[in-house]
Design a protein around this motif. Structure first.
Motif, PDB file in Angstrom:
ATOM      1  N   GLY A  10       0.177   8.551   8.185  1.00  0.00           N
ATOM      2  CA  GLY A  10       1.728   9.571   7.641  1.00  0.00           C
ATOM      3  C   GLY A  10       2.075   8.637   6.256  1.00  0.00           C
ATOM      4  N   HIS A  11       1.535   7.971   5.534  1.00  0.00           N
ATOM      5  CA  HIS A  11       1.421   7.735   4.515  1.00  0.00           C
ATOM      6  C   HIS A  11       0.267   7.932   3.087  1.00  0.00           C
ATOM      7  CE1 HIS A  11       5.430   5.830   6.015  1.00  0.00           C
ATOM      8  NE2 HIS A  11       4.213   5.437   7.557  1.00  0.00           N
ATOM      9  N   ASP A  12       1.020   7.788   2.050  1.00  0.00           N
ATOM     10  CA  ASP A  12      -0.558   7.738   0.970  1.00  0.00           C
ATOM     11  C   ASP A  12      -1.000   5.662   1.102  1.00  0.00           C
ATOM     12  OD1 ASP A  12       0.141  10.016   0.801  1.00  0.00           O
ATOM     13  OD2 ASP A  12       2.168  10.366  -0.987  1.00  0.00           O
ATOM     14  N   GLN A  13      -2.040   6.460   0.078  1.00  0.00           N
ATOM     15  CA  GLN A  13      -2.630   5.055  -0.076  1.00  0.00           C
ATOM     16  C   GLN A  13      -2.316   4.513  -1.867  1.00  0.00           C
ATOM     17  OE1 GLN A  13      -5.630   4.675   2.835  1.00  0.00           O
ATOM     18  NE2 GLN A  13      -4.457   3.332   4.163  1.00  0.00           N
ATOM     19  N   PHE A  14      -1.646   3.863  -2.074  1.00  0.00           N
ATOM     20  CA  PHE A  14      -1.945   3.446  -3.363  1.00  0.00           C
ATOM     21  C   PHE A  14      -2.425   2.287  -3.808  1.00  0.00           C
ATOM     22  CE2 PHE A  14       2.235   7.451  -3.101  1.00  0.00           C
ATOM     23  CZ  PHE A  14       1.953   8.150  -3.578  1.00  0.00           C
ATOM     24  N   VAL A  15      -2.799   1.667  -3.161  1.00  0.00           N
ATOM     25  CA  VAL A  15      -3.456   0.074  -3.431  1.00  0.00           C
ATOM     26  C   VAL A  15      -3.446  -0.731  -2.173  1.00  0.00           C
ATOM     27  CG1 VAL A  15      -0.858  -1.206  -3.565  1.00  0.00           C
ATOM     28  CG2 VAL A  15      -2.899  -1.800  -4.373  1.00  0.00           C
ATOM     29  N   ASP A  16      -4.979  -0.373  -2.709  1.00  0.00           N
ATOM     30  CA  ASP A  16      -5.631  -0.705  -1.259  1.00  0.00           C
ATOM     31  C   ASP A  16      -6.227  -2.562  -2.215  1.00  0.00           C
ATOM     32  OD1 ASP A  16      -8.096  -0.908   1.185  1.00  0.00           O
ATOM     33  OD2 ASP A  16      -8.630  -2.136  -0.275  1.00  0.00           O
ATOM     34  N   ASP A  17      -6.798  -2.791  -2.957  1.00  0.00           N
ATOM     35  CA  ASP A  17      -7.352  -4.113  -4.094  1.00  0.00           C
ATOM     36  C   ASP A  17      -7.080  -4.385  -5.407  1.00  0.00           C
ATOM     37  OD1 ASP A  17      -8.406  -6.410  -3.201  1.00  0.00           O
ATOM     38  OD2 ASP A  17     -10.162  -6.606  -2.675  1.00  0.00           O
ATOM     39  N   MET A  18      -7.031  -5.304  -4.954  1.00  0.00           N
ATOM     40  CA  MET A  18      -6.844  -5.872  -6.226  1.00  0.00           C
ATOM     41  C   MET A  18      -6.877  -7.218  -6.839  1.00  0.00           C
ATOM     42  SD  MET A  18      -2.919  -5.988  -5.103  1.00  0.00           S
ATOM     43  CE  MET A  18      -4.159  -7.197  -3.452  1.00  0.00           C
ATOM     44  N   TYR A  19      -7.019  -7.299  -8.111  1.00  0.00           N
ATOM     45  CA  TYR A  19      -7.693  -8.315  -9.217  1.00  0.00           C
ATOM     46  C   TYR A  19      -6.934  -8.303 -10.344  1.00  0.00           C
ATOM     47  CZ  TYR A  19     -11.216  -9.582  -5.365  1.00  0.00           C
ATOM     48  OH  TYR A  19     -11.393  -9.111  -4.386  1.00  0.00           O
ATOM     49  N   ALA A  20      -6.651 -10.156 -10.911  1.00  0.00           N
ATOM     50  CA  ALA A  20      -6.766 -10.095 -12.054  1.00  0.00           C
ATOM     51  C   ALA A  20      -8.084 -10.740 -13.301  1.00  0.00           C
ATOM     52  CB  ALA A  20      -6.411 -11.573 -13.039  1.00  0.00           C
ATOM     53  N   THR A  21      -7.439  -9.341 -14.199  1.00  0.00           N
ATOM     54  CA  THR A  21      -9.156  -9.987 -15.866  1.00  0.00           C
ATOM     55  C   THR A  21      -9.300 -11.169 -15.615  1.00  0.00           C
ATOM     56  OG1 THR A  21      -7.464  -9.319 -17.394  1.00  0.00           O
ATOM     57  CG2 THR A  21      -8.871  -7.861 -16.345  1.00  0.00           C
ATOM     58  N   PRO A  54      -6.645   4.229  -3.231  1.00  0.00           N
ATOM     59  CA  PRO A  54      -7.248   5.199  -1.981  1.00  0.00           C
ATOM     60  C   PRO A  54      -7.140   6.606  -1.908  1.00  0.00           C
ATOM     61  CG  PRO A  54      -6.746   3.281  -0.696  1.00  0.00           C
ATOM     62  CD  PRO A  54      -6.427   3.293  -2.236  1.00  0.00           C
ATOM     63  N   SER A  55      -5.880   6.955  -2.144  1.00  0.00           N
ATOM     64  CA  SER A  55      -5.098   8.220  -2.518  1.00  0.00           C
ATOM     65  C   SER A  55      -5.541   8.407  -3.915  1.00  0.00           C
ATOM     66  CB  SER A  55      -3.303   8.284  -2.175  1.00  0.00           C
ATOM     67  OG  SER A  55      -3.326   7.950  -0.658  1.00  0.00           O
ATOM     68  N   PHE A  56      -5.457   8.413  -4.385  1.00  0.00           N
ATOM     69  CA  PHE A  56      -6.395   8.857  -6.070  1.00  0.00           C
ATOM     70  C   PHE A  56      -7.200   8.549  -6.312  1.00  0.00           C
ATOM     71  CE2 PHE A  56      -1.654   7.773  -7.188  1.00  0.00           C
ATOM     72  CZ  PHE A  56      -1.162   9.633  -6.907  1.00  0.00           C
ATOM     73  N   ALA A  57      -8.358   8.128  -5.222  1.00  0.00           N
ATOM     74  CA  ALA A  57      -9.859   7.943  -5.517  1.00  0.00           C
ATOM     75  C   ALA A  57     -10.478   7.135  -6.927  1.00  0.00           C
ATOM     76  CB  ALA A  57     -10.497   9.660  -5.192  1.00  0.00           C
ATOM     77  N   ASN A  71       0.882  -1.805  -0.076  1.00  0.00           N
ATOM     78  CA  ASN A  71       0.038   0.264   0.011  1.00  0.00           C
ATOM     79  C   ASN A  71       1.252   1.464   0.291  1.00  0.00           C
ATOM     80  OD1 ASN A  71      -2.245   1.352  -0.264  1.00  0.00           O
ATOM     81  ND2 ASN A  71      -2.317   0.912   2.309  1.00  0.00           N
ATOM     82  N   TRP A  72       1.312   1.911   0.949  1.00  0.00           N
ATOM     83  CA  TRP A  72       2.708   2.339   0.887  1.00  0.00           C
ATOM     84  C   TRP A  72       2.654   2.695  -0.252  1.00  0.00           C
ATOM     85  CZ3 TRP A  72       3.743   1.988   7.387  1.00  0.00           C
ATOM     86  CH2 TRP A  72       2.659   2.257   7.393  1.00  0.00           C
ATOM     87  N   ASP A  73       4.081   1.439  -0.610  1.00  0.00           N
ATOM     88  CA  ASP A  73       4.606   2.166  -1.799  1.00  0.00           C
ATOM     89  C   ASP A  73       4.244   2.152  -3.615  1.00  0.00           C
ATOM     90  OD1 ASP A  73       5.423  -0.318  -2.294  1.00  0.00           O
ATOM     91  OD2 ASP A  73       6.780  -0.674  -1.815  1.00  0.00           O
ATOM     92  N   GLY A  74       2.676   1.818  -3.078  1.00  0.00           N
ATOM     93  CA  GLY A  74       2.816   1.140  -4.576  1.00  0.00           C
ATOM     94  C   GLY A  74       2.688   0.770  -5.656  1.00  0.00           C
TER      95      GLY A  74
END
Length: 415
Positions: free
Chosen positions: A97-108, A119-122, A44-47
């Motif tokens: 104190g960190h940006d949230q760059f990935v919450d969840d992920m799936y494959a097609t 999250p941080s990019f909505a 999440n924190w390093d994207g």
């Protein structure tokens, strides 16, 4: 109110549906149809998202940059005062104190793309696994994207827009919105029933305030489970766990449903709530809480609730495919444990650094937890309850999901 009977679901059902689209064998290694099963681990924190083997030694296969468009997104945020305020609020509250760059992920289903909520990019983006480039982007309503779920047939992805109390349902290939529905405050976990007919959404309310004493629980907002028809997105049922907890004499507990796991026949729901070191069993047919499991407290864990991350004490729950065992991530108590479903007796407490999620390995033999405090994932054997292996990943791993990628894939060519 329309009747509904969920028939076959567990926390990993949506991810497993994606693995069933194309067989792992029977095609040559260089064929587009040849896929291998993996686990996606969201750092999440390093994207980034780590891609590791789904069982065995859980060896690292590759890594995906999930924010290849970071400069563009940041330029948009810096140019919009409202977006900037929310971006900073996410960093300084849920992001610790960190940006949230990935919450969840799936494959097609074809294994060619990774779909990620950021999250941080909505937003939700689809990333080409061969090149690492963005296929499509969907900006959620409001200012933060959260948990997702994929339909059993792999065609739809549901994402919680946590600040607008909305769930968007998208075509996983094109990113086109198929529909949306309203929820309680701060929608969180989403789960499709095994037949794909319904979506269950759990809203958790305001978890970032310091009003954490039990008598202030009413300040946390409208927390409920919203069940909708997955074709029409119309509400089928609302389950307010406050009423069910009170009826069971459990009024001292929060009604903010966190991670949850259904039994294989979908007759029982097991769920965690804010501030609680344990979980509850809910009988779907009778609409009642039937059992409570209290798990050990770590004596080193502060009893000051305001120090618990996002109102969690335990956050992460999965079930073995045979329905006999539950795996619990004791987040703030720094352990994970396997619980016998029949007796609710826990096994060994496996030391872990802020375990944040629990899922099931590809072969169904292990529970896999993300140790967000140690930047690793750890496998725990369902049969013995003991740790088998830990694998290093990136900064602050959270969600872990089963997926499939091309058999010869080792990372985007651009990286």
């Amino acid at each position: 109110m329309p009747a509904f009977r969920p028939r076959h679901l567990c926390t990993v059902a949506a991810a497993l549906a994606l693995t069933a689209t194309v067989p792992a064998t029977g095609a040559s290694a260089d064929s587009p149809a040849a896929l291998r099963e993996v686990l996606f681990v969201g750092n999440n924190w390093d994207g980034t998202a780590e891609v590791i083997a789904s069982s065995g030694d859980f060896a690292r296969i590759g890594r995906v940059d999930v924010v290849p468009d970071k400069d563009q997104r940041m330029a948009e945020i810096n140019a919009d005062p409202v977006k900037w305020v929310y971006f900073m609020a996410i960093r300084n509250s849920v992001g610790e104190g960190h940006d949230q760059f990935v919450d969840d992920m799936y494959a097609t289903p074809d294994g060619r793309s990774m779909v990620v909520s950021r999250p941080s990019f909505a937003d939700v983006v689809s990333l080409d696994l061969a090149t690492g480039s963005v296929n499509w982007r969907f900006a959620v309503s409001g200012h933060r994207a959260d948990h997702m779920a994929v339909s059993p047939d792999g065609t739809k992805v549901a994402v919680s827009a946590s600040t607008s109390n909305t769930v968007h349902v998208l075509d996983i290939v094109t990113g086109r919105q198929l529909g949306s529905f309203g929820t309680g405050d701060k929608p969180h976990e989403n789960v499709f029933t095994g037949d794909g007919r319904y979506i269950w959404n759990m809203s958790i309310g305001d978890v970032n305030t310091a009003l954490d004493e039990p008598w202030l629980d009413w300040t946390k907002g409208d927390r409920r489970i919203t069940v909708v028809d997955a074709a029409t997105f119309r509400q089928v049922k609302v389950i307010d766990m406050r009423q069910r907890l009170d009826a069971a004499g459990l009024g001292q507990y929060s009604d903010a449903v966190r991670p949850a796991a259904f039994s294989p026949d979908e007759s029982k729901l097991y769920f965690q709530v804010s501030f609680f070191n344990g979980f509850f069993e809910y009988d779907v047919a009778s609409d009642k809480i039937t059992r409570t499991k209290v798990l050990p407290k770590n004596p080193a864990t502060s009893e000051d609730r305001t120090t618990w991350v996002n109102d969690s004490r335990h956050h992460g729950l999965s079930m073995s495919p045979d329905g006999r065992k539950l795996c619990v991530a004791g987040t703030m108590d720094d352990y994970a444990t396997v619980v016998d479903r029949a007796t609710l007796q826990e096994g060994p407490l496996v030391t872990a650094a802020k375990p944040y999620w629990a899922t099931v390995s590809g072969d169904g033999k292990s529970c896999v937890i993300s140790e967000s405090g140690a930047d690793q994932v750890t496998a725990i054997d369902f049969a013995t309850g003991r740790k088998t292996v830990s694998v290093p990943v990136g900064d602050h791993p959270q969600r872990v999901r089963l997926a499939r990628v091309p058999a010869d894939w080792s990372g985007p060519s651009a990286s």
